[in-house]
Scaffold this active site. Structure first.
Site, PDB file in Angstrom:
ATOM      1  N   GLU A   1      -2.438   3.187  -6.559  1.00 26.68           N
ATOM      2  CA  GLU A   1      -2.606   4.064  -5.387  1.00 26.68           C
ATOM      3  C   GLU A   1      -1.562   5.168  -5.491  1.00 26.68           C
ATOM      4  O   GLU A   1      -0.358   4.896  -5.458  1.00 26.68           O
ATOM      5  CB  GLU A   1      -2.444   3.291  -4.077  1.00 26.68           C
ATOM      6  CG  GLU A   1      -3.642   2.425  -3.766  1.00 26.68           C
ATOM      7  CD  GLU A   1      -3.593   1.745  -2.403  1.00 26.68           C
ATOM      8  OE1 GLU A   1      -3.035   2.335  -1.449  1.00 26.68           O
ATOM      9  OE2 GLU A   1      -4.106   0.618  -2.311  1.00 26.68           O
TER      10      GLU A   1
ATOM     11  N   GLU B   1      -0.856  -4.912  -1.742  1.00 27.09           N
ATOM     12  CA  GLU B   1       0.280  -4.645  -0.843  1.00 27.09           C
ATOM     13  C   GLU B   1       0.644  -5.910  -0.059  1.00 27.09           C
ATOM     14  O   GLU B   1       0.710  -5.898   1.176  1.00 27.09           O
ATOM     15  CB  GLU B   1      -0.015  -3.463   0.083  1.00 27.09           C
ATOM     16  CG  GLU B   1      -0.235  -2.180  -0.702  1.00 27.09           C
ATOM     17  CD  GLU B   1      -0.173  -0.889   0.109  1.00 27.09           C
ATOM     18  OE1 GLU B   1      -0.157  -0.943   1.355  1.00 27.09           O
ATOM     19  OE2 GLU B   1      -0.133   0.189  -0.527  1.00 27.09           O
TER      20      GLU B   1
HETATM   21  O1  AHR Z   1      -5.218   4.209   0.684  1.00 29.37           O
HETATM   22  C1  AHR Z   1      -5.024   3.868   2.015  1.00 29.37           C
HETATM   23  C2  AHR Z   1      -4.163   2.622   2.181  1.00 29.37           C
HETATM   24  O2  AHR Z   1      -2.876   2.867   1.722  1.00 29.37           O
HETATM   25  C3  AHR Z   1      -4.595   1.402   1.409  1.00 29.37           C
HETATM   26  O3  AHR Z   1      -5.568   0.667   2.061  1.00 29.37           O
HETATM   27  C4  AHR Z   1      -3.329   0.607   1.318  1.00 29.37           C
HETATM   28  O4  AHR Z   1      -3.284  -0.217   0.183  1.00 29.37           O
HETATM   29  C5  AHR Z   1      -2.244   1.669   1.347  1.00 29.37           C
HETATM   30  O5  AHR Z   1      -1.243   1.382   2.248  1.00 29.37           O
END
Ligand code: AHR
Length: 504
Positions: free
Chosen positions: A304, A173
């Site tokens: 994610e 990110e």
């Molecule tokens: O999964 C929780 C968080 O969500 C992670 O650390 C991040 O990559 C995302 O914003």
């Protein structure tokens, strides 16, 4: 009445097992307590890893694990997590609750966990607060088989043979917690960092993952692809093997967060609509990737995904601990069917996160452990791993309900074949109505149902708790009639179904 037509003569792409991957971050009770309790714990463990959790994950089928973050990855300095535990540096986990991280779980522990799980490794490097040297030394430490300063250090720390790194993420990110970079800036950094991911074992090359977009940020995808493909031999595929995409199911957007367990019909459909929306994201980000990479050499890594609800009352808001109901199971079923259908581009995906954080497959409380409804979806879908996607389509069905004036389909599906056995996974998204379904295989042959399993609660809000750990679980499903190349069944509302079928 819905009809599912399966063309079993039309095999499409292979469903990469890594689509069924998981994510474990140094966040809340995911690593510590959830996976790792240390060798001296009273909780039964093997080399510090919880035995109950490892056994459950193996039974579910875990092909890949991502670590150490997440936002944590971009402030993780790997050298703090090696060597004698008593000498390991302590740090503050600034992203997640400001707690002290003692680094007792580091590179060797992660590799040991993956060894016990029998899964592939996906390590996420630090671009945001790290350096090229730090990243390249980590690769050398983990994967070099000869003698070098870093490989000698690994040996001194007790691991003679190199570790296997299957995937390496260059930052996380980086448009946000990983450095707030612009896409052009990050892409140039990516080009530089990935140069030093040396392939010390050319027979098992490390696959490089470039940081992709958040949700609908199509500009990020375009600009990163454009910069990475500039002045490059096209055979180099923009220096990347995969490009990531992060997308969380947030029924009301980021604010307000909604309860994980209390919801009405409106929130049910809003949630399922938000889950289904990932299909559009895959298509649109995929179309941008096609411009630069029409042969689909670069995979999409949805590393994610999952629901993000309000934390469980009374728990640390920085720990992101939430319960998991049949609504989460439907989100998982919808998402996994979509990933299967797009397996020509989607090569890897990780639900966030493995234990005790967001949409987990396992929750723990001290020595107790429960499997969530989402766990059972992964278990039911595991036969898709490494199978060939079959052409299949739905007709005649109605929509289930409305969310934000958008319709949610009533049934979603995907079908694959492996070793002559066809796996069909179906979801009924309606909160209240069963659906009559006819499955028609286009071959005029006879088929038998080898196995049929259903996940359904008495109520869509059903969940497993430490007091009632088996309230929701997989049951044998008998409500079908198989005749020649047709199977008729009633798909109960708010359920996930798996059928395994073979020609005889
Ligand atoms: O999964 C929780 C968080 O969500 C992670 O650390 C991040 O990559 C995302 O914003």
């Amino acid at each position: 009445m819905t009809q599912l037509t399966i063309n079993e003569t039309k095999e499409l792409d292979t469903i990469s097992p890594e689509i069924y991957g998981h994510f474990s971050e140094h966040l809340g009770r995911c690593i510590y307590e959830g996976l790792y309790v240390g060798e001296d714990s009273d909780i039964p463990n093997v080399n510090g890893m919880r035995k109950d959790v490892v056994d459950a994950l193996k039974e579910m089928g875990i092909p890949l694990l991502r670590w150490p973050g997440g936002c944590f990855a971009d402030e993780y300095h790997w050298k703090d997590g090696i060597g004698d535990k008593k000498d390991r540096k302590k740090m503050i986990n600034t992203n997640w609750g400001g707690v002290v991280e003692d680094n007792s779980f580091g590179t060797h522990e992660f590799m040991e966990l993956c060894r016990q799980l029998g899964c592939k490794t996906y390590i996420n490097g630090n671009v945001g607060s790290g350096s090229v040297q730090e990243m390249s030394e980590w690769i050398e430490y983990m994967t070099l088989d000869g003698s070098s300063p870093m490989s000698e250090l690994r040996k001194k720390n007790g691991h003679e043979a190199p570790f296997k790194v299957d995937y390496f993420g260059v930052g996380n990110e980086n448009w946000g917690c990983g450095g707030n970079m612009t896409p052009e800036y990050y892409a140039n950094e990516y080009r530089r960092y990935q140069t030093f991911i040396r392939q010390y074992d050319p027979k098992n090359p490390i696959k490089r993952i470039c940081c992709g977009a958040n949700s609908e940020d199509y500009y990020w995808t375009n600009d990163v692809m454009e910069t990475c493909y500039k002045h490059v031999d096209p055979a180099n595929h923009g220096f990347m093997d995969l490009l990531s995409l992060h997308y969380y199911t947030l029924p009301e957007g980021w604010l307000p967060k909604v309860s994980a367990t209390e919801f009405d019909e409106d929130l049910w459909y809003k949630t399922l609509w938000a889950a289904h929306h990932i299909e559009e994201l895959i298509r649109r980000h995929g179309a941008i990737m096609d411009k630069y990479d029409p042969e689909k050499k670069v995979g999409m890594s949805i590393d994610e995904w999952g629901t993000w609800f309000e934390v469980e009352e009374g728990t640390n808001p920085g720990f992101l601990y939430q319960q998991n109901t049949m609504r989460d199971a439907l989100v998982a079923g919808i998402s996994l069917n979509i990933f299967n259908k797009h397996c020509d581009r989607v090569k890897l995906a990780c639900i966030a996160q493995l234990v005790n954080v967001l949409q987990s497959v396992i929750l723990t409380e001290g020595e107790k452990m429960i499997k969530t409804p989402t766990y059972y979806v992964f278990k039911m879908f595991k036969h898709h791993q490494g199978a060939r996607l079959l052409e299949s389509s739905l007709s005649g069905g109605k929509d289930a309900g409305t969310a934000k004036e958008r319709m949610v389909p009533k049934v979603t599906e995907s079908v694959s074949v492996k070793d002559g056995v066809i796996t069909i996974t179906l979801n009924n998204l309606s909160m209240t109505d069963d659906e009559d379904l006819t499955i028609k295989l286009t071959n005029e042959k006879s088929y038998e149902v080898l196995e049929a399993n259903i996940l359904k609660g008495a109520d869509p809000k059903d969940k497993n708790t430490f007091g009632e750990p088996d309230k929701v679980g997989v049951k044998e499903f008998n409500d079908y009639k198989a005749d020649g190349n047709r199977i008729e069944l009633k798909l109960p509302c708010a359920s996930v179904l798996e059928l395994r079928v073979k020609q005889f």
